[in-house]
Design a protein around this motif. Structure first.
Motif, PDB file in Angstrom:
ATOM      1  N   ASP A  55       0.856  -1.188   0.000  1.00 28.36           N
ATOM      2  CA  ASP A  55       0.000   0.000   0.000  1.00 28.36           C
ATOM      3  C   ASP A  55       0.891   1.237   0.000  1.00 28.36           C
ATOM      4  OD1 ASP A  55      -2.437  -1.216  -0.050  1.00 28.36           O
ATOM      5  OD2 ASP A  55      -2.757  -1.176   2.108  1.00 28.36           O
ATOM      6  N   ASP A  56       0.607   2.162  -0.903  1.00 31.37           N
ATOM      7  CA  ASP A  56       1.303   3.446  -0.938  1.00 31.37           C
ATOM      8  C   ASP A  56       0.265   4.557  -0.932  1.00 31.37           C
ATOM      9  OD1 ASP A  56       4.213   2.744  -1.358  1.00 31.37           O
ATOM     10  OD2 ASP A  56       3.320   1.684  -3.043  1.00 31.37           O
ATOM     11  N   ARG A  57       0.487   5.532  -0.058  1.00 33.45           N
ATOM     12  CA  ARG A  57      -0.414   6.680   0.052  1.00 33.45           C
ATOM     13  C   ARG A  57       0.416   7.957  -0.085  1.00 33.45           C
ATOM     14  NH1 ARG A  57      -1.092   2.882   3.433  1.00 33.45           N
ATOM     15  NH2 ARG A  57       0.196   3.899   5.017  1.00 33.45           N
ATOM     16  N   GLU A  58       0.082   8.737  -1.098  1.00 31.30           N
ATOM     17  CA  GLU A  58       0.819   9.975  -1.369  1.00 31.30           C
ATOM     18  C   GLU A  58      -0.132  11.163  -1.228  1.00 31.30           C
ATOM     19  OE1 GLU A  58       2.553   9.612  -5.213  1.00 31.30           O
ATOM     20  OE2 GLU A  58       3.698   7.809  -4.705  1.00 31.30           O
ATOM     21  N   PHE A  59       0.296  12.132  -0.447  1.00 33.99           N
ATOM     22  CA  PHE A  59      -0.517  13.337  -0.229  1.00 33.99           C
ATOM     23  C   PHE A  59       0.213  14.531  -0.819  1.00 33.99           C
ATOM     24  CE2 PHE A  59      -1.453  17.095   2.459  1.00 33.99           C
ATOM     25  CZ  PHE A  59      -2.798  17.234   2.139  1.00 33.99           C
ATOM     26  N   PHE A  60      -0.505  15.278  -1.689  1.00 35.17           N
ATOM     27  CA  PHE A  60       0.065  16.445  -2.362  1.00 35.17           C
ATOM     28  C   PHE A  60      -0.725  17.686  -1.936  1.00 35.17           C
ATOM     29  CE2 PHE A  60       0.468  12.736  -5.134  1.00 35.17           C
ATOM     30  CZ  PHE A  60       1.848  12.682  -5.294  1.00 35.17           C
ATOM     31  N   PRO A  61      -0.179  18.494  -1.038  1.00 30.77           N
ATOM     32  CA  PRO A  61      -0.921  19.674  -0.584  1.00 30.77           C
ATOM     33  C   PRO A  61      -0.987  20.786  -1.622  1.00 30.77           C
ATOM     34  CG  PRO A  61       1.261  19.638   0.398  1.00 30.77           C
ATOM     35  CD  PRO A  61       1.121  18.352  -0.361  1.00 30.77           C
ATOM     36  N   LEU A  62      -0.046  20.782  -2.556  1.00 25.00           N
ATOM     37  CA  LEU A  62       0.005  21.861  -3.547  1.00 25.00           C
ATOM     38  C   LEU A  62       0.478  21.281  -4.882  1.00 25.00           C
ATOM     39  CD1 LEU A  62      -0.616  24.891  -3.309  1.00 25.00           C
ATOM     40  CD2 LEU A  62       1.825  25.317  -3.104  1.00 25.00           C
ATOM     41  N   PRO A  63      -0.350  20.490  -5.549  1.00 28.50           N
ATOM     42  CA  PRO A  63       0.103  19.802  -6.755  1.00 28.50           C
ATOM     43  C   PRO A  63       0.141  20.701  -7.972  1.00 28.50           C
ATOM     44  CG  PRO A  63      -2.193  19.321  -6.335  1.00 28.50           C
ATOM     45  CD  PRO A  63      -1.723  20.161  -5.182  1.00 28.50           C
ATOM     46  N   GLY A  64       1.005  20.345  -8.901  1.00 25.36           N
ATOM     47  CA  GLY A  64       1.041  21.012 -10.203  1.00 25.36           C
ATOM     48  C   GLY A  64       1.239  22.503 -10.101  1.00 25.36           C
ATOM     49  N   SER A  65       0.479  23.223 -10.902  1.00 22.28           N
ATOM     50  CA  SER A  65       0.610  24.676 -10.981  1.00 22.28           C
ATOM     51  C   SER A  65      -0.401  25.400 -10.101  1.00 22.28           C
ATOM     52  CB  SER A  65       0.435  25.122 -12.443  1.00 22.28           C
ATOM     53  OG  SER A  65      -0.855  24.760 -12.916  1.00 22.28           O
ATOM     54  N   TYR A  66      -1.031  24.675  -9.166  1.00 23.34           N
ATOM     55  CA  TYR A  66      -2.046  25.305  -8.321  1.00 23.34           C
ATOM     56  C   TYR A  66      -1.338  25.958  -7.136  1.00 23.34           C
ATOM     57  CZ  TYR A  66      -5.007  22.815 -11.432  1.00 23.34           C
ATOM     58  OH  TYR A  66      -5.604  22.374 -12.582  1.00 23.34           O
ATOM     59  N   SER A  67      -1.094  27.249  -7.274  1.00 16.13           N
ATOM     60  CA  SER A  67      -0.167  27.941  -6.392  1.00 16.13           C
ATOM     61  C   SER A  67      -0.801  28.485  -5.130  1.00 16.13           C
ATOM     62  CB  SER A  67       0.496  29.098  -7.165  1.00 16.13           C
ATOM     63  OG  SER A  67      -0.490  29.910  -7.782  1.00 16.13           O
ATOM     64  N   VAL A  68      -2.071  28.213  -4.920  1.00 11.97           N
ATOM     65  CA  VAL A  68      -2.743  28.633  -3.689  1.00 11.97           C
ATOM     66  C   VAL A  68      -3.226  27.380  -2.970  1.00 11.97           C
ATOM     67  CG1 VAL A  68      -4.655  29.937  -2.695  1.00 11.97           C
ATOM     68  CG2 VAL A  68      -3.408  30.849  -4.657  1.00 11.97           C
ATOM     69  N   PRO A  69      -2.854  27.190  -1.683  1.00  6.79           N
ATOM     70  CA  PRO A  69      -3.172  25.935  -0.995  1.00  6.79           C
ATOM     71  C   PRO A  69      -4.662  25.628  -0.907  1.00  6.79           C
ATOM     72  CG  PRO A  69      -1.546  27.200   0.231  1.00  6.79           C
ATOM     73  CD  PRO A  69      -2.060  28.093  -0.852  1.00  6.79           C
ATOM     74  N   GLY A  70      -5.506  26.632  -0.805  1.00  9.95           N
ATOM     75  CA  GLY A  70      -6.921  26.395  -0.565  1.00  9.95           C
ATOM     76  C   GLY A  70      -7.573  25.506  -1.602  1.00  9.95           C
ATOM     77  N   GLY A  71      -8.097  24.350  -1.170  1.00  7.91           N
ATOM     78  CA  GLY A  71      -8.839  23.463  -2.047  1.00  7.91           C
ATOM     79  C   GLY A  71      -8.022  22.683  -3.048  1.00  7.91           C
ATOM     80  N   ALA A  72      -6.690  22.830  -3.033  1.00 12.73           N
ATOM     81  CA  ALA A  72      -5.868  22.186  -4.059  1.00 12.73           C
ATOM     82  C   ALA A  72      -5.382  20.801  -3.661  1.00 12.73           C
ATOM     83  CB  ALA A  72      -4.661  23.064  -4.385  1.00 12.73           C
ATOM     84  N   ALA A  73      -5.339  20.501  -2.379  1.00 11.74           N
ATOM     85  CA  ALA A  73      -4.731  19.257  -1.918  1.00 11.74           C
ATOM     86  C   ALA A  73      -5.458  18.034  -2.478  1.00 11.74           C
ATOM     87  CB  ALA A  73      -4.741  19.205  -0.395  1.00 11.74           C
ATOM     88  N   ASN A  74      -4.663  17.037  -2.848  1.00  7.90           N
ATOM     89  CA  ASN A  74      -5.247  15.773  -3.273  1.00  7.90           C
ATOM     90  C   ASN A  74      -4.294  14.643  -2.923  1.00  7.90           C
ATOM     91  OD1 ASN A  74      -3.486  15.007  -5.557  1.00  7.90           O
ATOM     92  ND2 ASN A  74      -4.337  16.825  -6.564  1.00  7.90           N
ATOM     93  N   SER A  75      -4.759  13.444  -3.090  1.00  9.15           N
ATOM     94  CA  SER A  75      -3.954  12.277  -2.755  1.00  9.15           C
ATOM     95  C   SER A  75      -4.038  11.243  -3.866  1.00  9.15           C
ATOM     96  CB  SER A  75      -4.414  11.659  -1.428  1.00  9.15           C
ATOM     97  OG  SER A  75      -5.770  11.235  -1.523  1.00  9.15           O
ATOM     98  N   THR A  76      -3.043  10.391  -3.894  1.00  5.89           N
ATOM     99  CA  THR A  76      -3.010   9.262  -4.816  1.00  5.89           C
ATOM    100  C   THR A  76      -2.687   8.018  -4.010  1.00  5.89           C
ATOM    101  OG1 THR A  76      -2.355  10.588  -6.739  1.00  5.89           O
ATOM    102  CG2 THR A  76      -1.827   8.250  -6.794  1.00  5.89           C
ATOM    103  N   ASP A  77      -3.514   6.997  -4.148  1.00  9.28           N
ATOM    104  CA  ASP A  77      -3.356   5.765  -3.382  1.00  9.28           C
ATOM    105  C   ASP A  77      -3.124   4.591  -4.322  1.00  9.28           C
ATOM    106  OD1 ASP A  77      -3.941   7.269  -1.093  1.00  9.28           O
ATOM    107  OD2 ASP A  77      -6.084   6.827  -1.222  1.00  9.28           O
ATOM    108  N   PHE A  78      -2.162   3.739  -3.946  1.00  9.41           N
ATOM    109  CA  PHE A  78      -1.866   2.542  -4.731  1.00  9.41           C
ATOM    110  C   PHE A  78      -1.994   1.311  -3.826  1.00  9.41           C
ATOM    111  CE2 PHE A  78       0.771   5.996  -6.352  1.00  9.41           C
ATOM    112  CZ  PHE A  78       0.531   5.958  -7.715  1.00  9.41           C
ATOM    113  N   ARG A  79      -2.550   0.247  -4.356  1.00 11.36           N
ATOM    114  CA  ARG A  79      -2.530  -1.046  -3.666  1.00 11.36           C
ATOM    115  C   ARG A  79      -2.242  -2.129  -4.695  1.00 11.36           C
ATOM    116  NH1 ARG A  79      -6.706  -3.459   0.711  1.00 11.36           N
ATOM    117  NH2 ARG A  79      -5.287  -2.234   2.019  1.00 11.36           N
ATOM    118  N   ASP A  80      -1.121  -2.839  -4.504  1.00 10.02           N
ATOM    119  CA  ASP A  80      -0.739  -3.944  -5.371  1.00 10.02           C
ATOM    120  C   ASP A  80      -0.822  -5.241  -4.571  1.00 10.02           C
ATOM    121  OD1 ASP A  80      -0.137  -2.317  -7.581  1.00 10.02           O
ATOM    122  OD2 ASP A  80       1.850  -1.872  -6.763  1.00 10.02           O
TER     123      ASP A  80
END
Length: 265
Positions: A55-80
């Motif tokens: 299991d891998d869980r990755e949290f990105f508080p400020l992904p890509g070009s979204y330069s303002v933290p509000g509402g931008a955070a997302n996560s990516t989860d993997f299970r093999d």
């Protein structure tokens, strides 16, 4: 638009300036496990079972070009997950069989928004997400910054692979004959949300309504609006293989290997 600005656009936090500075923390967590069991039932039969999970869980508080933290955070989860079961059976001293079943599952959730505030809760009452399970705030593109979650999610991929294989070995004189089959089944499942909750562009691609793109953002006068429908597909495929081969010890220093294989996809 005022509800959106009040909730997601931060106030300046640097003294004597109109600037905002943030350094949020990105995290990656991983867990792994393995189970291995071997058991001999008799001189003729044995079983082996192996199971692996990660299991891998990755949290990105400020992904890509979204330069303002509000509402931008997302996560990516993997299970093999991988599992195999092998049964070895000995008929005689010269005849043995191996049966093997294996399964592999990869499950991925990409760009899962951390903030699930619906557009209607922010006052966008005419904005209806195409996928109710992927509700999040709409995205705002401005001339100086971007606010909101990634447009490429949430995306879910679930891929399954199943394999059945059987191998029979017969030793006869100077020959070692092998016969077998290999059957594989694939399942590829994909669900993709793209601009599910809408995106408003205030970047000034056309002449600003007020003469200033930033003033257009504050006033809610957008240049372009984006929204797409969800995409779902499931692919099913597989293959069947048969083979026969011989290892012939012609002489003490000469061995021939030859065989045939047939595959159908």
């Amino acid at each position: 638009i005022q509800n959106y600005i009040s909730k997601y656009l931060p106030l300046p936090n640097i003294a004597n300036s109109n600037n905002f500075l943030a350094s949020p923390t990105e995290s990656i967590d991983a867990d792994q496990g393995i189970v291995h069991i071997d058991h001999t039932f008799s001189p003729h039969d044995s079983l082996s079972f192996v199971y692996l999970i990660e299991d891998d869980r990755e949290f990105f508080p400020l992904p890509g070009s979204y330069s303002v933290p509000g509402g931008a955070a997302n996560s990516t989860d993997f299970r093999d997950q991988i599992g195999t079961l092998t049964w070895n059976h000995t008929f005689t001293a010269t005849l043995a069989n191996e049966f093997r079943f294996g399964a592999n599952r990869t499950s991925t959730g990409q760009a899962i928004p951390s903030d699930t505030t619906s557009p209607s809760a922010l006052g966008f009452t005419n904005l209806n997400p195409d996928d109710p399970a992927g509700v999040a705030p709409p995205i705002m593109f401005t001339a100086n910054f971007n606010i909101g979650p990634s447009p490429q999610g949430p995306t879910h991929l679930n891929d399954n692979t199943f394999q059945w294989a059987d191998n029979l070995t017969w030793t006869h004189g100077k020959h070692e004959f092998k016969f077998g089959t290999d059957i594989t089944r694939l399942q590829l499942n994909f669900h993709y949300d793209y601009y599910n909750n809408g995106g408003f562009d205030f970047d000034g691609y056309t002449s600003p309504f007020t003469g200033d793109p930033n003033a257009d953002f504050v006033g809610g006068f957008w240049d372009n609006y984006y929204q797409n429908s969800q995409a779902t597909y499931g692919i099913r495929t597989g293959s069947v293989g048969l083979y026969a081969q011989d290892i012939w010890k012609v002489l003490p220093r000469l061995t021939l290997n030859y065989g045939l294989r047939w595959d159908y996809y």
